[in-house]
Design a protein around this motif. Structure first.
Motif, PDB file in Angstrom:
ATOM      1  N   ARG A 167      24.644  15.425 -15.075  1.00  0.00           N
ATOM      2  CA  ARG A 167      23.510  15.891 -14.284  1.00  0.00           C
ATOM      3  C   ARG A 167      22.370  14.884 -14.156  1.00  0.00           C
ATOM      4  O   ARG A 167      21.514  15.028 -13.287  1.00  0.00           O
ATOM      5  N   GLY A 168      22.342  13.884 -15.019  1.00  0.00           N
ATOM      6  CA  GLY A 168      21.208  12.969 -15.029  1.00  0.00           C
ATOM      7  C   GLY A 168      20.084  13.537 -15.870  1.00  0.00           C
ATOM      8  O   GLY A 168      20.067  14.729 -16.206  1.00  0.00           O
ATOM      9  N   PHE A 169      19.135  12.689 -16.201  1.00  0.00           N
ATOM     10  CA  PHE A 169      18.049  13.106 -17.087  1.00  0.00           C
ATOM     11  C   PHE A 169      17.215  14.230 -16.490  1.00  0.00           C
ATOM     12  O   PHE A 169      16.883  15.198 -17.162  1.00  0.00           O
ATOM     13  N   ALA A 170      16.880  14.131 -15.213  1.00  0.00           N
ATOM     14  CA  ALA A 170      15.961  15.087 -14.595  1.00  0.00           C
ATOM     15  C   ALA A 170      16.513  16.502 -14.563  1.00  0.00           C
ATOM     16  O   ALA A 170      15.762  17.475 -14.724  1.00  0.00           O
ATOM     17  N   ASP A 171      17.820  16.657 -14.365  1.00  0.00           N
ATOM     18  CA  ASP A 171      18.394  17.989 -14.155  1.00  0.00           C
ATOM     19  C   ASP A 171      19.061  18.582 -15.396  1.00  0.00           C
ATOM     20  O   ASP A 171      19.491  19.740 -15.371  1.00  0.00           O
ATOM     21  N   ALA A 172      19.162  17.806 -16.465  1.00  0.00           N
ATOM     22  CA  ALA A 172      19.757  18.336 -17.696  1.00  0.00           C
ATOM     23  C   ALA A 172      18.698  19.100 -18.480  1.00  0.00           C
ATOM     24  O   ALA A 172      17.568  18.630 -18.624  1.00  0.00           O
ATOM     25  N   THR A 173      19.049  20.282 -18.974  1.00  0.00           N
ATOM     26  CA  THR A 173      18.082  21.099 -19.702  1.00  0.00           C
ATOM     27  C   THR A 173      18.511  21.300 -21.158  1.00  0.00           C
ATOM     28  O   THR A 173      19.706  21.292 -21.468  1.00  0.00           O
ATOM     29  N   SER A 174      17.518  21.486 -22.016  1.00  0.00           N
ATOM     30  CA  SER A 174      17.809  21.775 -23.421  1.00  0.00           C
ATOM     31  C   SER A 174      18.586  23.080 -23.551  1.00  0.00           C
ATOM     32  O   SER A 174      19.447  23.215 -24.423  1.00  0.00           O
ATOM     33  N   LYS A 175      18.292  24.030 -22.661  1.00  0.00           N
ATOM     34  CA  LYS A 175      18.970  25.323 -22.712  1.00  0.00           C
ATOM     35  C   LYS A 175      20.469  25.153 -22.506  1.00  0.00           C
ATOM     36  O   LYS A 175      21.285  25.714 -23.257  1.00  0.00           O
ATOM     37  N   HIS A 193      34.383   7.319 -21.270  1.00  0.00           N
ATOM     38  CA  HIS A 193      33.590   8.092 -22.225  1.00  0.00           C
ATOM     39  C   HIS A 193      32.250   8.417 -21.576  1.00  0.00           C
ATOM     40  O   HIS A 193      31.776   7.699 -20.696  1.00  0.00           O
ATOM     41  N   TRP A 194      31.612   9.496 -22.019  1.00  0.00           N
ATOM     42  CA  TRP A 194      30.330   9.853 -21.415  1.00  0.00           C
ATOM     43  C   TRP A 194      29.304   8.728 -21.566  1.00  0.00           C
ATOM     44  O   TRP A 194      28.392   8.585 -20.739  1.00  0.00           O
ATOM     45  N   GLY A 195      29.466   7.904 -22.594  1.00  0.00           N
ATOM     46  CA  GLY A 195      28.517   6.821 -22.805  1.00  0.00           C
ATOM     47  C   GLY A 195      28.465   5.860 -21.631  1.00  0.00           C
ATOM     48  O   GLY A 195      27.384   5.414 -21.220  1.00  0.00           O
ATOM     49  N   LEU A 241      25.123  17.948 -31.085  1.00  0.00           N
ATOM     50  CA  LEU A 241      24.117  17.961 -30.029  1.00  0.00           C
ATOM     51  C   LEU A 241      24.122  16.648 -29.247  1.00  0.00           C
ATOM     52  O   LEU A 241      24.025  16.644 -28.017  1.00  0.00           O
ATOM     53  N   LEU A 242      24.263  15.548 -29.971  1.00  0.00           N
ATOM     54  CA  LEU A 242      24.256  14.235 -29.337  1.00  0.00           C
ATOM     55  C   LEU A 242      25.437  14.095 -28.373  1.00  0.00           C
ATOM     56  O   LEU A 242      25.278  13.633 -27.235  1.00  0.00           O
ATOM     57  N   ASP A 243      26.621  14.516 -28.811  1.00  0.00           N
ATOM     58  CA  ASP A 243      27.815  14.411 -27.973  1.00  0.00           C
ATOM     59  C   ASP A 243      27.734  15.329 -26.755  1.00  0.00           C
ATOM     60  O   ASP A 243      28.073  14.919 -25.631  1.00  0.00           O
ATOM     61  N   VAL A 244      27.315  16.568 -26.970  1.00  0.00           N
ATOM     62  CA  VAL A 244      27.222  17.507 -25.849  1.00  0.00           C
ATOM     63  C   VAL A 244      26.132  17.065 -24.885  1.00  0.00           C
ATOM     64  O   VAL A 244      26.314  17.091 -23.658  1.00  0.00           O
ATOM     65  N   ALA A 245      24.990  16.629 -25.427  1.00  0.00           N
ATOM     66  CA  ALA A 245      23.903  16.153 -24.571  1.00  0.00           C
ATOM     67  C   ALA A 245      24.353  14.956 -23.754  1.00  0.00           C
ATOM     68  O   ALA A 245      24.015  14.836 -22.570  1.00  0.00           O
ATOM     69  N   GLY A 246      25.142  14.074 -24.369  1.00  0.00           N
ATOM     70  CA  GLY A 246      25.656  12.928 -23.629  1.00  0.00           C
ATOM     71  C   GLY A 246      26.467  13.355 -22.430  1.00  0.00           C
ATOM     72  O   GLY A 246      26.321  12.805 -21.326  1.00  0.00           O
ATOM     73  N   CYS A 247      27.335  14.349 -22.614  1.00  0.00           N
ATOM     74  CA  CYS A 247      28.150  14.867 -21.503  1.00  0.00           C
ATOM     75  C   CYS A 247      27.271  15.472 -20.421  1.00  0.00           C
ATOM     76  O   CYS A 247      27.497  15.251 -19.219  1.00  0.00           O
ATOM     77  N   PHE A 296      23.968  14.932 -19.800  1.00  0.00           N
ATOM     78  CA  PHE A 296      23.169  13.900 -19.129  1.00  0.00           C
ATOM     79  C   PHE A 296      24.043  13.056 -18.203  1.00  0.00           C
ATOM     80  O   PHE A 296      23.603  12.624 -17.140  1.00  0.00           O
ATOM     81  N   ALA A 297      25.295  12.810 -18.610  1.00  0.00           N
ATOM     82  CA  ALA A 297      26.218  12.038 -17.772  1.00  0.00           C
ATOM     83  C   ALA A 297      26.535  12.797 -16.491  1.00  0.00           C
ATOM     84  O   ALA A 297      26.662  12.206 -15.414  1.00  0.00           O
TER      85      ALA A 297
END
Length: 223
Positions: free
Chosen positions: A37-45, A117-119, A26-32, A34-35
């Motif tokens: 789309r940015g925080f505002a447009d990234a969704t948990s779905k 890297h996405w980081g 989850l952490l790795d995929v979420a990083g990609c 968020f990288a």
């Protein structure tokens, strides 16, 4: 007399390992995400769909999307260099300047890598458009590492960690790393191609920093 049967710990251990693997996935995929789309447009779905896990996984492993993003920020900064690695360098028998070179080399190698890297992209996004979670990044990732670096540069300059000259000097030493991280690959390749030589960059950074640090040390030792 028969001995009582001992309960096997294998299932719980396996379950814990599976849980850790899911959390890291989850952490790795979420990083990609968020990288991209940015925080505002990234969704948990979207994050859960791309990770192949249930939508409830974000809340289960992190508590909320906000806490997931906070964890991503810290992980992103750790990708550049881990606090534990810096502490190991600081505690080594190397000379202070060699310690500085070792740490700068690791950061520059990551920052100048051709395939970011996405980081790196997450950190850049956060620096350019800070979210309410920027203080967490500072508190949990940047401040502990800055403390290690202050100790190393303090040894080089012979100034206490709370010296204004030392603090400014460290900021000036580390700023090129930030600039390198934020420089577009096309600019590094087409305008400043010599930046691809990480070892050369580090050596010139140290030469440049040495002169400035020496001047600061001379100025602030007067008092």
């Amino acid at each position: 007399m028969s001995r009582p049967l001992r309960k096997s710990t294998a299932p719980s251990r396996t379950s814990r390992q599976d849980g850790d693997a899911t959390r890291q996935q989850l952490l790795d995929v979420a990083g990609c995400v968020f990288a991209e789309r940015g925080f505002a447009d990234a969704t948990s779905k979207e994050i859960c769909a791309r990770a192949g896990v249930n939508l409830a996984a974000v809340n289960y492993h992190f508590g909320s999307r906000d806490q997931l993003y906070e964890a991503v920020l810290v992980e992103a900064h750790h990708h550049l260099i881990k606090l534990e690695d810096m502490q190991a360098v600081a505690a080594s028998e190397e000379a202070p300047r060699a310690k500085l070179r070792t740490i700068l080399t690791r950061i520059v190698q990551r920052a100048a890598a051709p395939d970011a890297h996405w980081g790196a992209r997450v950190v850049i996004r956060e620096l350019l458009a800070p979210t309410p979670f920027a203080p967490a990044l500072v508190h949990k990732a940047i401040a502990p590492k800055a403390k290690v670096m202050l100790g190393i540069v303090s040894q080089i300059l012979g100034l206490p960690p709370d010296s204004p000259g030392l603090q400014r000097g460290l900021f000036f030493v580390m700023s090129p790393c930030l600039a390198l991280l934020m420089a577009p690959p096309a600019m590094r390749q087409n305008v400043f191609p010599s930046l691809s030589d990480a070892d050369g960059v580090v050596e010139d950074m140290l030469r440049y920093a040495d002169a400035g640090l020496a001047a600061l040390a001379a100025q602030y030792r007067k008092g």
